[in-house]
Scaffold this motif. Sequence first.
Motif, PDB file in Angstrom:
ATOM      1  N   GLN A  10     -52.990  62.717  -6.556  1.00 29.33           N
ATOM      2  CA  GLN A  10     -53.336  62.997  -5.161  1.00 29.33           C
ATOM      3  C   GLN A  10     -54.769  62.562  -4.898  1.00 29.33           C
ATOM      4  N   PRO A  11     -54.987  61.762  -3.854  1.00 29.11           N
ATOM      5  CA  PRO A  11     -56.353  61.289  -3.576  1.00 29.11           C
ATOM      6  C   PRO A  11     -57.247  62.425  -3.084  1.00 29.11           C
ATOM      7  N   THR A  13     -60.034  63.496  -0.553  1.00 28.09           N
ATOM      8  CA  THR A  13     -60.498  63.015   0.744  1.00 28.09           C
ATOM      9  C   THR A  13     -61.782  63.687   1.212  1.00 28.09           C
ATOM     10  N   GLY A  14     -62.187  64.755   0.518  1.00 27.70           N
ATOM     11  CA  GLY A  14     -63.399  65.450   0.923  1.00 27.70           C
ATOM     12  C   GLY A  14     -63.683  66.622   0.016  1.00 27.70           C
ATOM     13  N   ASP A  17     -61.067  69.275  -1.123  1.00 27.11           N
ATOM     14  CA  ASP A  17     -60.185  68.941  -2.240  1.00 27.11           C
ATOM     15  C   ASP A  17     -60.832  69.255  -3.578  1.00 27.11           C
ATOM     16  N   MET A 288     -66.579  58.981  -5.033  1.00 30.11           N
ATOM     17  CA  MET A 288     -65.934  59.434  -3.797  1.00 30.11           C
ATOM     18  C   MET A 288     -66.180  58.470  -2.638  1.00 30.11           C
ATOM     19  N   ARG A 299     -61.338  55.074  -5.300  1.00 33.03           N
ATOM     20  CA  ARG A 299     -61.752  56.443  -5.041  1.00 33.03           C
ATOM     21  C   ARG A 299     -60.983  57.383  -5.965  1.00 33.03           C
ATOM     22  N   THR A 301     -58.943  60.600  -7.780  1.00 33.06           N
ATOM     23  CA  THR A 301     -57.786  61.463  -7.571  1.00 33.06           C
ATOM     24  C   THR A 301     -58.117  62.869  -8.065  1.00 33.06           C
TER      25      THR A 301
END
Length: 458
Positions: A10-11, A13-14, A17, A288, A299, A301
């Motif tokens: 799962q990436p 994103t900020g 996470d 990131m 980027r 995970t």
Amino acid sequence: MSAPATANTQPITGKADLIAPFEAGCKPPERWRVGTEHEKLAFTFRDLRPLPYQGADGAPGILDMLEGLRGFGWRPVEEDGALIALTCPDGGSVTLEPGGQLELSGAPLETIHQTCAEVSSHHRNLKAVASEHGIGLIGLGFNPKWARDDIPWMPKGRYAVMRRHMPTVGTLGLDMMLRTCTVQVNLDYQSETDMVRKFRVALALQPLATALWANSPFTEGRPNGFLSYRSHIWTDTDPARCGMLPFVFEEGMGFERYVDYLLDVPMYFVYRDGRYIDAAGQSFRDFMDGRLPALPGERPTQGDWSDHITTAFPEVRLKSYLEMRGTDGGPWSRICALPGFWVGLLYDSVALDEAAQLTRSWTLAEVSALRDQVPARALATPFRDRTLGDVALEVLDIARRGLARRARLNSQGRDETCFLDVLFEIADSGRCPAEDHLESFHGRWNGDIDPLFMEYAY
């Protein structure tokens, strides 16, 4: 040390996470568990040498131990075709530290009785395999006989990255990797507030735990001037990822503050397609932003973040649980005593209140001074108008009452307080295990380190 956690692609994103894995660790008390990890030095009885990964000309190696344990139902874990770890269907794993130290990462269990049954079963299996190959195993904080260059390296990619990087940030990092052994316990928290309280108490009392378990007074066959040389080694391993974490005691401590700390810890690697990409010294913040030199444009995970979390080595470490990391390896009784000590203090609300009250007035300067002095002085370390040994008896009383209130009984009707008996003996005497070894070395061992292996092998 941990295996790569790259299954979660799962990436990120900020920052939310990054905080999420720690928030996911929050559990109600009925779901709290105890996870115990301990490392052992493996050696040959023929000449006491540490084991290579694979022996030559009929000599034993660590691979023989791993292959033998497969006969007890453990499943293999391979890297580049080499067997490097085992997993158990019921939970837990056996892994290799860089110098061939064997580590059991125990399953999360409900009681310390179950933990000690797990440790006992593991040791029985180890002895059954080891006896076939002339192998011995011993629990100490540091290899007492062999030089760094005498220790074979294990074939794990992450260790190759660390091996190159460690000498650039400290003088003792390779010793940490190759020659140390620890026992640690992993405990749960109910909420962010509960995590902070437990983190603060555990960090303040970590030097006391180091003193009670101090068990590494020898280097290359001679006294090294320390009682826990393993603890001293961490002071010159890598200042960016080790130590006491002063911010934990500050206003605003929480999951986000710990994430900020981790983002300031330099990276070691990124794991991709079965191989470790060297990113030592690079920034997860840059990662990131897609500006990681090792992987331009990529980027991270959640698996990358999980890997990065394992590369910080403070005295207490936060994952989705809290790891107590301050103690030397030792024999069965002290392996089982460690979860007894921390569960008694942290899993009973009254005991946690008492421990928090005891340590609340301790200043950061005082706790830091304890951390600096304990490796050499252990229980004799002065603290205010008494010694750390005096404090130990008070803390052990709190832990014992906490375990008694838990009232977790074994089949004979005994509660978990029995696991603290060995610690009360140490605290009452004012002598840590290392001091007993030194007395034997200067006395009946006649300055020879070899009897230590014979007398204390599992």
